[in-house]
Design a protein around this motif. Structure first.
Motif, PDB file in Angstrom:
ATOM      1  N   SER A  88     -69.022 -42.882 -35.118  1.00 34.15           N
ATOM      2  CA  SER A  88     -69.270 -44.260 -34.714  1.00 34.15           C
ATOM      3  C   SER A  88     -69.275 -44.398 -33.204  1.00 34.15           C
ATOM      4  CB  SER A  88     -68.224 -45.199 -35.319  1.00 34.15           C
ATOM      5  OG  SER A  88     -66.942 -44.905 -34.793  1.00 34.15           O
ATOM      6  N   ALA A  89     -70.035 -45.386 -32.729  1.00 38.69           N
ATOM      7  CA  ALA A  89     -70.058 -45.732 -31.315  1.00 38.69           C
ATOM      8  C   ALA A  89     -70.083 -47.250 -31.201  1.00 38.69           C
ATOM      9  CB  ALA A  89     -71.254 -45.110 -30.613  1.00 38.69           C
ATOM     10  N   THR A  90     -69.325 -47.775 -30.245  1.00 33.30           N
ATOM     11  CA  THR A  90     -69.177 -49.224 -30.085  1.00 33.30           C
ATOM     12  C   THR A  90     -69.342 -49.588 -28.619  1.00 33.30           C
ATOM     13  OG1 THR A  90     -67.619 -49.302 -31.940  1.00 33.30           O
ATOM     14  CG2 THR A  90     -67.616 -51.178 -30.434  1.00 33.30           C
ATOM     15  N   ALA A  91     -70.077 -50.663 -28.347  1.00 33.11           N
ATOM     16  CA  ALA A  91     -70.224 -51.201 -27.000  1.00 33.11           C
ATOM     17  C   ALA A  91     -69.638 -52.607 -26.978  1.00 33.11           C
ATOM     18  CB  ALA A  91     -71.685 -51.222 -26.580  1.00 33.11           C
ATOM     19  N   VAL A  92     -68.784 -52.896 -25.979  1.00 34.17           N
ATOM     20  CA  VAL A  92     -68.103 -54.184 -25.892  1.00 34.17           C
ATOM     21  C   VAL A  92     -68.450 -54.836 -24.555  1.00 34.17           C
ATOM     22  CG1 VAL A  92     -65.909 -55.399 -26.121  1.00 34.17           C
ATOM     23  CG2 VAL A  92     -66.210 -53.165 -27.228  1.00 34.17           C
ATOM     24  N   GLU A  93     -68.951 -56.074 -24.634  1.00 33.24           N
ATOM     25  CA  GLU A  93     -69.339 -56.797 -23.432  1.00 33.24           C
ATOM     26  C   GLU A  93     -68.157 -57.600 -22.863  1.00 33.24           C
ATOM     27  OE1 GLU A  93     -72.925 -59.055 -23.947  1.00 33.24           O
ATOM     28  OE2 GLU A  93     -73.926 -57.446 -25.042  1.00 33.24           O
ATOM     29  N   GLU A  94     -68.416 -58.361 -21.822  1.00 31.94           N
ATOM     30  CA  GLU A  94     -67.390 -59.090 -21.081  1.00 31.94           C
ATOM     31  C   GLU A  94     -66.506 -59.951 -21.993  1.00 31.94           C
ATOM     32  OE1 GLU A  94     -67.145 -62.642 -17.687  1.00 31.94           O
ATOM     33  OE2 GLU A  94     -69.029 -61.585 -18.037  1.00 31.94           O
ATOM     34  N   GLY A  95     -65.208 -59.747 -21.857  1.00 29.25           N
ATOM     35  CA  GLY A  95     -64.252 -60.539 -22.623  1.00 29.25           C
ATOM     36  C   GLY A  95     -64.194 -60.215 -24.102  1.00 29.25           C
ATOM     37  N   ASP A 148     -64.638 -38.746 -34.582  1.00 32.98           N
ATOM     38  CA  ASP A 148     -64.454 -38.833 -33.138  1.00 32.98           C
ATOM     39  C   ASP A 148     -65.194 -40.061 -32.609  1.00 32.98           C
ATOM     40  OD1 ASP A 148     -63.590 -38.215 -30.642  1.00 32.98           O
ATOM     41  OD2 ASP A 148     -65.003 -36.567 -30.305  1.00 32.98           O
ATOM     42  N   PRO A 149     -64.680 -41.258 -32.875  1.00 29.16           N
ATOM     43  CA  PRO A 149     -65.370 -42.482 -32.458  1.00 29.16           C
ATOM     44  C   PRO A 149     -65.394 -42.628 -30.938  1.00 29.16           C
ATOM     45  CG  PRO A 149     -63.176 -42.993 -33.264  1.00 29.16           C
ATOM     46  CD  PRO A 149     -63.402 -41.540 -33.556  1.00 29.16           C
ATOM     47  N   VAL A 150     -66.437 -43.298 -30.445  1.00 30.44           N
ATOM     48  CA  VAL A 150     -66.609 -43.515 -29.008  1.00 30.44           C
ATOM     49  C   VAL A 150     -66.781 -45.005 -28.767  1.00 30.44           C
ATOM     50  CG1 VAL A 150     -67.999 -42.985 -26.975  1.00 30.44           C
ATOM     51  CG2 VAL A 150     -67.728 -41.270 -28.766  1.00 30.44           C
ATOM     52  N   THR A 151     -66.089 -45.531 -27.742  1.00 29.29           N
ATOM     53  CA  THR A 151     -66.204 -46.937 -27.382  1.00 29.29           C
ATOM     54  C   THR A 151     -66.480 -47.070 -25.890  1.00 29.29           C
ATOM     55  OG1 THR A 151     -64.693 -47.645 -29.141  1.00 29.29           O
ATOM     56  CG2 THR A 151     -65.018 -49.161 -27.312  1.00 29.29           C
ATOM     57  N   PHE A 152     -67.412 -47.950 -25.565  1.00 27.27           N
ATOM     58  CA  PHE A 152     -67.769 -48.227 -24.179  1.00 27.27           C
ATOM     59  C   PHE A 152     -67.360 -49.665 -23.852  1.00 27.27           C
ATOM     60  CE2 PHE A 152     -70.808 -45.230 -25.992  1.00 27.27           C
ATOM     61  CZ  PHE A 152     -70.745 -44.170 -25.090  1.00 27.27           C
ATOM     62  N   ILE A 182     -57.947 -32.132 -40.984  1.00 27.88           N
ATOM     63  CA  ILE A 182     -58.328 -33.425 -40.431  1.00 27.88           C
ATOM     64  C   ILE A 182     -58.347 -33.335 -38.909  1.00 27.88           C
ATOM     65  CG2 ILE A 182     -57.717 -35.865 -40.243  1.00 27.88           C
ATOM     66  CD1 ILE A 182     -56.178 -35.474 -42.931  1.00 27.88           C
ATOM     67  N   SER A 183     -59.479 -33.687 -38.326  1.00 30.40           N
ATOM     68  CA  SER A 183     -59.595 -33.758 -36.878  1.00 30.40           C
ATOM     69  C   SER A 183     -59.972 -35.188 -36.520  1.00 30.40           C
ATOM     70  CB  SER A 183     -60.664 -32.785 -36.368  1.00 30.40           C
ATOM     71  OG  SER A 183     -60.825 -32.902 -34.968  1.00 30.40           O
ATOM     72  N   LEU A 184     -59.058 -35.876 -35.865  1.00 31.80           N
ATOM     73  CA  LEU A 184     -59.245 -37.290 -35.577  1.00 31.80           C
ATOM     74  C   LEU A 184     -59.133 -37.519 -34.070  1.00 31.80           C
ATOM     75  CD1 LEU A 184     -59.595 -40.124 -36.849  1.00 31.80           C
ATOM     76  CD2 LEU A 184     -57.115 -40.318 -36.837  1.00 31.80           C
ATOM     77  N   GLY A 185     -60.222 -38.023 -33.503  1.00 32.92           N
ATOM     78  CA  GLY A 185     -60.239 -38.267 -32.065  1.00 32.92           C
ATOM     79  C   GLY A 185     -60.388 -39.734 -31.738  1.00 32.92           C
ATOM     80  N   GLY A 186     -60.968 -39.977 -30.575  1.00 31.79           N
ATOM     81  CA  GLY A 186     -61.194 -41.332 -30.104  1.00 31.79           C
ATOM     82  C   GLY A 186     -61.384 -41.324 -28.602  1.00 31.79           C
ATOM     83  N   ASP A 187     -62.606 -41.529 -28.139  1.00 34.68           N
ATOM     84  CA  ASP A 187     -62.906 -41.584 -26.712  1.00 34.68           C
ATOM     85  C   ASP A 187     -63.229 -43.018 -26.323  1.00 34.68           C
ATOM     86  OD1 ASP A 187     -62.656 -38.885 -26.817  1.00 34.68           O
ATOM     87  OD2 ASP A 187     -64.758 -38.409 -26.450  1.00 34.68           O
ATOM     88  N   VAL A 188     -62.596 -43.506 -25.267  1.00 32.57           N
ATOM     89  CA  VAL A 188     -62.862 -44.853 -24.761  1.00 32.57           C
ATOM     90  C   VAL A 188     -63.201 -44.747 -23.274  1.00 32.57           C
ATOM     91  CG1 VAL A 188     -62.012 -47.193 -24.461  1.00 32.57           C
ATOM     92  CG2 VAL A 188     -61.255 -45.849 -26.439  1.00 32.57           C
TER      93      VAL A 188
END
Length: 380
Positions: free
Chosen positions: A193-200, A219-223, A245-251
């Motif tokens: 998964s990949a997620t983009a979050v705008e202002e506020g 290994d989800p990624v969030t911007f 199980i390999s569980l990540g998370g990049d922000v």
């Protein structure tokens, strides 16, 4: 069969006609048969659509293939925009299929609802390969609570579940996403998964796997692209015998005043668990990673490995991390026993407190599974 409800929202047949055995399996991952307790429902069994409906004005949920035909802008602006085909777990042939499986979910500007929306992704056929692509869009000032359950029958079942999810959270919008996995130990599950979050904007992601697949790679990624955007990840993982199980998370904290928190909780009863997380600060921001593990009965091959990571590109980025792995502390057990609890009750209470999976809308089935783990700990 398609039809429309009183508000003119198109839907397919509901869950009432679903086989009781199938519904029992889906209930393990918090999919409710009572659609009145949900603002919307999407259920896919293998490659067949069971239900796609919205009960909330301003929210639509459709099969992704239908949405791509209906909205040209979806393919142009969102579909394969956050995730590249090369990085996804899908082959290029699967990624380019003309009729992809999965769901499209959009909440329109300013729309807020009190009930969770639910999506059930069910594998029932042995040796099945379920390949999905989901797109979620929250427009400005909107809110959504989403529960996604991914499940197979518990025993003598082999298969592969590959899923790409792209999520867009608009200005001052808020998404709480809870994903629950319950698999046979011969399943390979790769959610990407990949997620983009705008202002506020705000993104809260909960991930729970208490009946793990043989292999889970996530290994989800969030911007965090807008000022004041925030993300919080919380995971609860059981690693039982024969599971890896390999569980990540990049922000990526890309804007001023952004914040991120990543918290992993793992219990090992014989499985192999790797906890990862990398927070990258590119502006003035706050970020913290916390990886915690509890070894109950690791056996010969079981382990927990924790690798929290930080990367700072900005002098005003305030970032921290911690990691801890261990058994139940005897002092905690003795303290509770001194207050009248039996030893097994004391150990069970400690495990339940460690997992701390008090998340709204998950139902009694998951609570019972957490109790099972606590009982197992009490036998040690």
């Amino acid at each position: 069969m398609k039809h429309e409800n009183d508000t003119g929202i198109q839907r397919f047949d509901g869950l009432s006609g679903l086989d009781p055995d199938d519904m029992a399996v889906l209930s393990e991952v918090a999919v409710s048969s009572d659609e009145k307790t949900r603002s919307g429902t999407f259920v896919l069994k293998d490659s067949s659509l069971i239900c796609s409906s919205s009960r909330q004005e301003g929210m639509e949920i459709l099969p992704i293939a239908d949405a791509l035909e209906q909205y040209q802008w979806l393919r142009e602006k969102y579909y394969w925009n956050l995730v590249s085909m090369e990085e996804s777990p899908l082959s290029r042939e699967e990624a380019c299929t003309k009729k992809p499986l999965g769901f499209f979910l959009r909440v329109k500007k300013g729309q807020k609802g009190g009930l969770p929306c639910q999506a059930g992704l069910y594998m029932s056929r042995d040796l099945e390969r379920q390949v999905l692509h989901n797109v979620i869009i929250l427009e400005e000032e909107s809110e959504l609570e989403l529960i996604t359950g991914c499940v197979s029958p518990p025993k003598n079942f082999q298969g592969e579940h590959l899923a790409v999810s792209e999520t867009y959270i608009g200005k001052n919008a808020r998404l709480t996403s809870t994903m629950v996995h319950s698999w046979s130990n011969s399943v390979r599950a790769v959610p990407y998964s990949a997620t983009a979050v705008e202002e506020g904007g705000s993104f809260i992601s909960n991930y729970i796997s208490l009946r793990p697949a043989g292999i889970i790679e996530s290994d989800p990624v969030t911007f965090l692209n807008g000022a004041g955007a925030s993300a919080k990840y919380f995971s609860v993982i059981l690693g039982s015998e024969k599971s890896t199980i390999s569980l990540g998370g990049d922000v990526y904290l890309n804007a001023e005043g952004t914040s991120a928190e990543l918290a992993h909780r793992a219990v090992c009863t014989g499985g192999r668990i790797i906890q990862k997380g990398l927070l990258t600060g590119k502006a003035e921001c706050h970020a913290h990673v916390d990886c915690s593990g509890m070894l109950i009965s690791p056996g010969k091959d079981g382990f927990i490995e924790s690798i929290p990571g930080l990367r700072s590109h900005h002098k005003d980025a305030r970032m921290s991390h911690e990691a801890s792995i261990g058994r139940i502390a005897p002092q905690q057990v003795q303290y509770l026993m001194a207050h009248g609890l039996e030893e097994r009750e004391a150990i069970s209470m400690i495990v339940r407190g460690f997992l701390d999976a008090d998340i709204r809308g998950l139902g009694p089935e998951l609570d019972r599974r957490i109790s099972d783990i606590a009982i197992l700990a009490g036998h040690e």
